[in-house]
Design a protein around this motif. Sequence first.
Motif, PDB file in Angstrom:
ATOM      1  N   GLU A  32       5.821  -2.931   4.842  1.00  0.00           N
ATOM      2  CA  GLU A  32       5.777  -3.629   6.130  1.00  0.00           C
ATOM      3  C   GLU A  32       7.311  -4.380   6.049  1.00  0.00           C
ATOM      4  O   GLU A  32       7.733  -5.030   5.203  1.00  0.00           O
ATOM      5  N   ASN A  81       9.095  -7.528   7.517  1.00  0.00           N
ATOM      6  CA  ASN A  81       8.657  -8.814   7.989  1.00  0.00           C
ATOM      7  C   ASN A  81      10.154  -9.723   8.492  1.00  0.00           C
ATOM      8  O   ASN A  81      10.009 -10.717   9.052  1.00  0.00           O
ATOM      9  N   PRO A 109       1.496  -7.224   1.036  1.00  0.00           N
ATOM     10  CA  PRO A 109       0.992  -7.790   2.492  1.00  0.00           C
ATOM     11  C   PRO A 109      -0.490  -7.538   2.642  1.00  0.00           C
ATOM     12  O   PRO A 109      -0.703  -8.226   3.634  1.00  0.00           O
ATOM     13  N   ASP A 137       5.909  -5.709   1.128  1.00  0.00           N
ATOM     14  CA  ASP A 137       6.361  -6.418   2.019  1.00  0.00           C
ATOM     15  C   ASP A 137       7.887  -6.631   1.789  1.00  0.00           C
ATOM     16  O   ASP A 137       8.350  -7.113   0.790  1.00  0.00           O
TER      17      ASP A 137
END
Length: 461
Positions: A305, A307, A390, A396
Amino acid sequence: MTLTFATASDDAIPVHVLETDAVTGWVAAQSATVQAWVSANGFKGGLGKTLLIPGADGAPVAALAGYGTAAQRKRGRFHLASVAASLPEGVYRIASGLPAEHAEEEALGWLLAGYAFNRYHTQTGAKARLVAPEGVDAQRLQVIAAGECLTRDLINTPASDMGPDALEQAAHDLAAQHGAAVTVIAGADLLTQNFPMIHAVGRAAEQAPRLIDMTWGESGPALVLVGKGVCFDTGGLNLKPGGSMALMKKDMGGAATVLGLAHMIMGLGLKLRLRVLIPAVENSVAGNSFRPGDILTSRKGLTVEINNTDAEGRLVLADALALGAEGKPDLMLSMATLTGAARVAVGPDLSPFFTDDEAIATSLALAAARVADPVWRLPFWDPYEAELEPGIADLDNAPKGGFAGSITAALFLRRFAGDACRYTHFDIYGWSPASKPARPKGGVGMGARALLEALPDLLEL
């Protein structure tokens, strides 16, 4: 830039290296004329201070080089580089006073004092040339200096002239010099050949992202060097403020450092099989930039992911590390200007590194001390692994909270290096913010000489 030692000759000016407490004794053994000259000039042997002693015709017949005290020398390195910078053009030889255990460090420092980056503006380094001190392997130090100069030149070159295309050309040039082979996967081919995160980070730039793969050597243990090649980092859609973007030409410092190290390895003919992997990209802003909230699937199959698009270096390194691990090398090393957290933790002089292997850590620490290339071990701290998860994806790329940023970045990379090989990661700064002996302000190699010194032990060469 080529830096070489001078050829020994009878005309070389002798240099007497004098610690502060040795000056009085040395002067007392000289002629009354020399004694008066030293006294009149107030030479006390201060660290890096110099004094030329003239002959009857006014031309220098000797030079004094201050070596200070042991306590003063502990606060720096390459002390004779300051001497080289202050002496006039000419050929010099060490006549006395230099401890044998410091001869290699000081000879290399003197050599590197001649470096200057003059691609855009005429600059010169020290013009005082040194005859290699007795017992020093001059050829080895010249190869090491050439590798360091390569690293510095690459980092110092702005992104206008050092984008992914130019970084690839630098790899081709180095390969041609040493008989290595280079293959490159670029643009859409990164997707078809399963390097999705390298492609995602670099797809918004005018110059296509690419993976540079250089190989050299046919026998011996296998060593893989992986260098972060982000040629400029805007931060992507998580745009950096202007002040933070000013030095981002150096964000390919990991790639520059592994290329410099590769030059040293090949130039010295180490008996190993070398592979250099450089994901070369520019993290730019455009309509097709990767976005916060995106989830990318890596070469290894782990999902990530996004971020923060400004945590892009670990993404491109991840795909390259996964490829490197597939070959099950005996040792894999990554070098990257990866986190500001590392710079805050240890400053610009130390090279922080991460390893789970105690033997590697010990060898690196000892080697670094021998060659004046300081390193400092930071931990792969397993309890922080949870910070990388995450929930919506496997990993993450930018854990929230702001704590232990260098450690969490290293843990992220370790997921892709896997257990297939011994792995060590360097989170370097790659920049000297102020001029120091043998290290002018600008790009600088970090950790490469320590690694070179440690390789025979690490790989049983």
